[in-house]
Enzyme design. Structure first.
Site, PDB file in Angstrom:
ATOM      1  N   GLY A   1       0.832  -1.210   0.000  1.00  0.00           N
ATOM      2  CA  GLY A   1       0.000   0.000   0.000  1.00  0.00           C
ATOM      3  C   GLY A   1       0.859   1.249   0.000  1.00  0.00           C
ATOM      4  O   GLY A   1       0.432   2.315   0.435  1.00  0.00           O
ATOM      5  N   ALA A   2       2.076   1.123  -0.522  1.00  0.00           N
ATOM      6  CA  ALA A   2       3.070   2.200  -0.393  1.00  0.00           C
ATOM      7  C   ALA A   2       2.913   3.287  -1.447  1.00  0.00           C
ATOM      8  O   ALA A   2       3.678   4.241  -1.463  1.00  0.00           O
ATOM      9  CB  ALA A   2       4.478   1.610  -0.447  1.00  0.00           C
TER      10      ALA A   2
ATOM     11  N   GLY B   1       1.989  -3.620  -8.773  1.00  0.00           N
ATOM     12  CA  GLY B   1       1.281  -4.851  -9.085  1.00  0.00           C
ATOM     13  C   GLY B   1       0.198  -5.134  -8.073  1.00  0.00           C
ATOM     14  O   GLY B   1      -0.019  -4.364  -7.137  1.00  0.00           O
TER      15      GLY B   1
ATOM     16  N   TYR C   1     -15.527  -5.533   4.985  1.00  0.00           N
ATOM     17  CA  TYR C   1     -14.364  -4.779   5.490  1.00  0.00           C
ATOM     18  C   TYR C   1     -14.059  -5.170   6.938  1.00  0.00           C
ATOM     19  O   TYR C   1     -12.927  -5.532   7.261  1.00  0.00           O
ATOM     20  CB  TYR C   1     -14.644  -3.280   5.379  1.00  0.00           C
TER      21      TYR C   1
ATOM     22  N   ALA D   1     -15.065  -7.762   8.699  1.00  0.00           N
ATOM     23  CA  ALA D   1     -14.711  -9.183   8.867  1.00  0.00           C
ATOM     24  C   ALA D   1     -13.271  -9.425   8.428  1.00  0.00           C
ATOM     25  O   ALA D   1     -12.511 -10.145   9.096  1.00  0.00           O
ATOM     26  CB  ALA D   1     -15.668 -10.063   8.062  1.00  0.00           C
TER      27      ALA D   1
ATOM     28  N   LYS E   1     -10.861  -7.321   8.493  1.00  0.00           N
ATOM     29  CA  LYS E   1      -9.939  -6.680   9.436  1.00  0.00           C
ATOM     30  C   LYS E   1      -9.902  -7.416  10.782  1.00  0.00           C
ATOM     31  O   LYS E   1      -8.879  -7.382  11.478  1.00  0.00           O
ATOM     32  CB  LYS E   1     -10.330  -5.217   9.626  1.00  0.00           C
TER      33      LYS E   1
END
Ligand SMILES: NC(=O)c1ccc[n+]([C@@H]2O[C@H](COP(=O)([O-])OP(=O)(O)OC[C@H]3O[C@@H](n4cnc5c(N)ncnc54)[C@H](O)[C@@H]3O)[C@@H](O)[C@H]2O)c1
Length: 249
Positions: free
Chosen positions: A15-16, A58, A155, A157, A159
């Site tokens: 997620g950078a 990617g 979301y 669930a 997490k």
């Protein structure tokens, strides 16, 4: 401001290309670390690739891509010490109550938010073992600790699964010298929350006990602490970073 020294350490950050992941990567680079940055998005302009920085564009739901990117970073940096699993999605409008949701949305969210972390952990842990140990931080949310009148069931669930996964890994990997912890952000102003208006932000600032919504920097501070040797006796922990929001529930 606390300063960390990550020189001689290599970290994978997912997620950078986005809010929190980008800030974490930038702070690790500033602390002297080598960083593999992964995102669906292209490389942010402010990031310069070089001997200590790789950007791999990617899809984290593709295990072949994840394996190749992490192995390539190991070959280049000579080690993998840390993993920051930050990538995640919140599909507004389609991720609703599980009673009403298209089951494909459920699968998609679980694939991105939870199963992608399975891919990164499976790729990174053998290389961390070869590097003599390490630490991981996985991103969850405070939303998974409570119910919601406006549900986003896939979301939360996914997490909650992140929290369970981390605790199990912490137990399994403790004797390898590999720690596993979770950051649970509260509401934070990042591209994920682009839909907020100025008035929304004002209202949330007033609602959060500390008086403001969180920032990418708040989450980077917690992450660098948990990854670093300052947290060498901390594993299996879920660190709530929410300005006191959960005190209200
Ligand atoms: N912002 C908030 O209020 C908030 C609150 C609680 C938890 N979180 C969690 O914190 C983490 C970071 O959130 P953020 O606010 O920085 O979000 P963000 O949207 O700014 O960044 C997330 C990044 O993940 C990337 N990504 C998504 N799916 C991907 C995939 N399949 N492959 C590769 N990359 C992918 C996106 O391109 C994006 O750059 C997420 O896991 C999120 O669920 C955020």
């Amino acid at each position: 401001m606390i300063s960390y020294n990550f020189s001689g350490r290599a970290t994978v950050v997912t997620g950078a290309g986005g809010g929190m992941g980008l800030e974490i990567a930038k702070q690790l680079i500033a602390a002297g670390g080598s960083v593999l940055m992964i995102d669906l998005k292209s490389k942010p302009e402010e990031i310069e690739e070089g001997d200590e920085v790789i950007f791999a564009q990617g899809d984290l739901t593709d295990p072949a891509f994840v394996n190749a990117a992490i192995q390539n970073a190991y070959n280049k940096f000579g080690r993998i010490d840390h993993l920051a699993n930050v990538a995640g999605v919140l599909l507004f409008g389609t991720d609703v109550s599980l009673l009403d949701m298209d089951p494909d949305i459920w699968d998609k969210v679980l694939d991105i938010n939870l199963k992608s972390m399975v891919h990164t952990v499976r790729a990174a842990v053998p290389l961390m073992r070869k590097s003599g140990g390490g630490s991981m931080v996985h991103f969850s949310t405070v939303q998974c600790l409570r119910g919601d009148s406006k549900p986003q069931d896939a979301y939360v669930a996914s997490k909650a699964g992140v929290v369970a996964m981390s605790k199990s890994l912490a137990m399994q990997l403790a004797t390898d010298g590999i720690r596993s912890n979770v950051v649970l952000p509260g509401v934070s102003h990042t591209p994920l929350q682009d839909r907020w208006s100025e008035d929304d932000v004002k209202a949330m600032n007033a609602y959060v006990p500390i008086g403001r919504v969180g920032s990418a920097d708040d989450m980077a501070s917690a992450t660098l602490y948990l990854l670093s040797d300052a947290a060498s006796y901390v594993t299996g922990v879920d660190l709530i970073v929410d300005g006191g929001l959960m005190l209200k529930y």
